[in-house]
Write a protein that holds these residues in place. Structure first.
Motif, PDB file in Angstrom:
ATOM      1  N   SER A  25      33.296   6.831  27.909  1.00 16.82           N
ATOM      2  CA  SER A  25      32.832   7.449  28.995  1.00 16.82           C
ATOM      3  C   SER A  25      33.588   8.084  30.216  1.00 16.82           C
ATOM      4  O   SER A  25      33.247   9.125  30.757  1.00 16.82           O
ATOM      5  CB  SER A  25      31.432   6.948  29.345  1.00 16.82           C
ATOM      6  OG  SER A  25      31.823   5.632  29.980  1.00 16.82           O
ATOM      7  N   ALA A  26      34.483   7.096  30.426  1.00 15.14           N
ATOM      8  CA  ALA A  26      35.443   7.538  31.569  1.00 15.14           C
ATOM      9  C   ALA A  26      36.113   8.865  31.466  1.00 15.14           C
ATOM     10  O   ALA A  26      36.434   9.582  32.208  1.00 15.14           O
ATOM     11  CB  ALA A  26      36.093   6.370  31.999  1.00 15.14           C
ATOM     12  N   ALA A  27      36.468   8.785  30.125  1.00 12.64           N
ATOM     13  CA  ALA A  27      37.281  10.209  29.608  1.00 12.64           C
ATOM     14  C   ALA A  27      36.534  11.463  29.548  1.00 12.64           C
ATOM     15  O   ALA A  27      37.346  12.584  29.467  1.00 12.64           O
ATOM     16  CB  ALA A  27      38.136  10.083  28.212  1.00 12.64           C
ATOM     17  N   VAL A  28      35.203  11.279  29.540  1.00 12.44           N
ATOM     18  CA  VAL A  28      34.510  12.644  29.384  1.00 12.44           C
ATOM     19  C   VAL A  28      33.635  12.978  30.494  1.00 12.44           C
ATOM     20  O   VAL A  28      33.058  14.005  30.606  1.00 12.44           O
ATOM     21  CB  VAL A  28      33.598  12.641  28.107  1.00 12.44           C
ATOM     22  CG1 VAL A  28      34.366  12.328  26.801  1.00 12.44           C
ATOM     23  CG2 VAL A  28      32.681  11.466  28.090  1.00 12.44           C
ATOM     24  N   VAL A  29      33.583  11.754  31.515  1.00 15.20           N
ATOM     25  CA  VAL A  29      32.603  12.200  32.546  1.00 15.20           C
ATOM     26  C   VAL A  29      32.745  13.428  33.277  1.00 15.20           C
ATOM     27  O   VAL A  29      31.727  13.914  33.670  1.00 15.20           O
ATOM     28  CB  VAL A  29      32.727  10.881  33.340  1.00 15.20           C
ATOM     29  CG1 VAL A  29      33.931  10.830  34.188  1.00 15.20           C
ATOM     30  CG2 VAL A  29      31.657  10.907  34.468  1.00 15.20           C
ATOM     31  N   ASP A  30      33.797  13.904  33.557  1.00 20.60           N
ATOM     32  CA  ASP A  30      34.192  15.104  34.242  1.00 20.60           C
ATOM     33  C   ASP A  30      33.646  16.211  33.625  1.00 20.60           C
ATOM     34  O   ASP A  30      33.059  17.384  34.152  1.00 20.60           O
ATOM     35  CB  ASP A  30      35.742  15.343  34.751  1.00 20.60           C
ATOM     36  CG  ASP A  30      36.143  14.303  35.672  1.00 20.60           C
ATOM     37  OD1 ASP A  30      35.357  13.989  36.411  1.00 20.60           O
ATOM     38  OD2 ASP A  30      37.441  14.322  35.808  1.00 20.60           O
ATOM     39  N   GLN A  31      33.954  16.553  32.376  1.00 22.56           N
ATOM     40  CA  GLN A  31      33.350  17.383  31.494  1.00 22.56           C
ATOM     41  C   GLN A  31      31.875  17.474  31.329  1.00 22.56           C
ATOM     42  O   GLN A  31      31.417  18.631  31.569  1.00 22.56           O
ATOM     43  CB  GLN A  31      34.031  17.508  30.183  1.00 22.56           C
ATOM     44  CG  GLN A  31      35.607  17.487  29.981  1.00 22.56           C
ATOM     45  CD  GLN A  31      36.216  16.154  29.965  1.00 22.56           C
ATOM     46  OE1 GLN A  31      35.853  15.490  31.013  1.00 22.56           O
ATOM     47  NE2 GLN A  31      36.797  16.199  28.863  1.00 22.56           N
ATOM     48  N   VAL A  32      31.284  16.492  31.071  1.00 21.97           N
ATOM     49  CA  VAL A  32      29.729  16.325  31.338  1.00 21.97           C
ATOM     50  C   VAL A  32      29.147  16.740  32.512  1.00 21.97           C
ATOM     51  O   VAL A  32      28.464  17.258  32.706  1.00 21.97           O
ATOM     52  CB  VAL A  32      29.533  15.030  30.762  1.00 21.97           C
ATOM     53  CG1 VAL A  32      28.120  14.915  30.690  1.00 21.97           C
ATOM     54  CG2 VAL A  32      30.035  14.792  29.377  1.00 21.97           C
ATOM     55  N   ARG A  33      29.982  16.084  33.621  1.00 24.64           N
ATOM     56  CA  ARG A  33      29.401  16.241  35.091  1.00 24.64           C
ATOM     57  C   ARG A  33      29.337  18.052  35.218  1.00 24.64           C
ATOM     58  O   ARG A  33      28.649  18.591  35.759  1.00 24.64           O
ATOM     59  CB  ARG A  33      30.125  15.774  36.085  1.00 24.64           C
ATOM     60  CG  ARG A  33      29.748  16.066  37.375  1.00 24.64           C
ATOM     61  CD  ARG A  33      30.608  15.292  38.587  1.00 24.64           C
ATOM     62  NE  ARG A  33      30.220  13.963  38.448  1.00 24.64           N
ATOM     63  CZ  ARG A  33      31.382  13.029  38.113  1.00 24.64           C
ATOM     64  NH1 ARG A  33      32.530  13.505  37.891  1.00 24.64           N
ATOM     65  NH2 ARG A  33      31.005  11.872  38.223  1.00 24.64           N
ATOM     66  N   ALA A  34      30.299  18.752  34.752  1.00 27.45           N
ATOM     67  CA  ALA A  34      30.473  19.925  35.069  1.00 27.45           C
ATOM     68  C   ALA A  34      29.156  20.879  34.301  1.00 27.45           C
ATOM     69  O   ALA A  34      29.021  21.724  34.817  1.00 27.45           O
ATOM     70  CB  ALA A  34      32.047  20.584  34.352  1.00 27.45           C
ATOM     71  N   VAL A  35      29.209  20.418  33.163  1.00 26.82           N
ATOM     72  CA  VAL A  35      28.082  21.129  32.482  1.00 26.82           C
ATOM     73  C   VAL A  35      26.633  20.694  33.004  1.00 26.82           C
ATOM     74  O   VAL A  35      25.764  21.627  33.112  1.00 26.82           O
ATOM     75  CB  VAL A  35      27.923  20.725  30.915  1.00 26.82           C
ATOM     76  CG1 VAL A  35      26.695  20.977  30.368  1.00 26.82           C
ATOM     77  CG2 VAL A  35      29.115  21.354  30.280  1.00 26.82           C
TER      78      VAL A  35
END
Length: 278
Positions: free
Chosen positions: A262-272
């Motif tokens: 989750s730490a590796a994808v949090v920025d991309q998910v937050r952006a969406v």
């Protein structure tokens, strides 16, 4: 357009655990996907999605995946089952689901449909359809037709989830209103197209390949009108799953892998999920 949709895909016992780890990690990082306007659940995703839509705490659900398995819910997708899948997938795509349905209808699984529904009921801490929009997918074994259950379908929630989780050749199809239904993953690993019309969509898909349509192709189709992020297992998660996604002994490792990833994808998910729309 309605705002946000969370799509949770198929993936067996390890997929359930990985999804809870992913959701718990994202929530801890300030990205709470459980406030989605719509939740779509397929197979493993129907188990997780039902609880998300009902408002259960994701951290507690993650922690439950770390407990020792009771040994009563596992199975194996054996070589014979995989061979049947392979044979069924030869030829026109429109006929594949019907072929798999015929196999599912006659396969000897060693348990009855009602016993399987009882197992799902014992595992699922939710009994009634939540107020939030929840769509659970399944496939008719006789026709190969896709079915989407929701609170307006008049179908008991537990039975809908059991149908969505009825892996062909492993567990028996589930009778509903005179029809029999199998795993929604036969049609698609995520059925992400059910989120069409939503501005923001996050798809969490433990399996990127399988019997049905691949989640990445559905996501690409959604991008024409939605902001979308697809999250799939990284190499560490795939290693944690092992070769049998129905093995309860791999559950804790899969959950931890989801939390770590989750730490590796949090920025991309937050952006969406939360960033202002352009």
């Amino acid at each position: 357009m309605t705002q946000r949709a969370l799509v949770l895909g198929s993936g067996g016992i390890t997929g359930i655990a990985w999804e809870w780890g992913m959701l718990a990690g994202l929530t801890a990082a300030g990205v709470d996907l459980t406030d989605a306007d719509l939740v779509v659940g397929t197979s493993a995703g129907s188990v997780v999605g039902t609880q998300v839509a009902a408002g259960l705490d994701v951290t507690r659900r993650y922690e439950s995946q770390l407990e020792p398995p009771d040994g009563g819910t596992g199975a194996t997708i054996g070589t014979g089952v995989l061979l049947r899948y392979g044979l069924a997938m030869v030829g026109p795509r429109a006929q594949v689901a019907a072929r798999i349905g015929r196999y599912a209808a006659r396969a000897r699984t060693g348990t009855s449909a009602e016993d399987r529904v009882s197992v799902i009921e014992a595992l699922l801490p939710v009994r009634e359809w939540p107020d939030r929009a929840l769509r659970i997918t399944a496939v008719d074994v006789a026709t190969g037709e896709f079915r989407v259950f929701d609170r307006d379908s008049g179908i008991p929630l537990v039975r809908a989830v059991a149908a969505s989780c009825a892996v062909p050749g492993v567990w028996p199809p589930v009778p509903i209103d005179g029809r029999r239904y199998m795993d929604g993953g036969v049609r698609s690993g995520a059925n992400a197209d059910l989120a069409a019309g939503y501005e923001r969509v996050v798809v969490i898909a433990p399996l990127t390949r399988g019997l049905g349509t691949f989640p990445d192709s559905e996501v690409e189709a959604l991008r024409s009108e939605s902001r979308v992020e697809l999250v799939t297992p990284d190499a560490a998660a795939l290693k944690a799953f092992g070769r049998n996604v129905l093995d309860p002994a791999k559950r804790a490792d899969a959950a931890r892998a989801g939390l770590a990833q989750s730490a590796a994808v949090v920025d991309q998910v937050r952006a969406v999920w939360t960033d202002p729309m352009p």
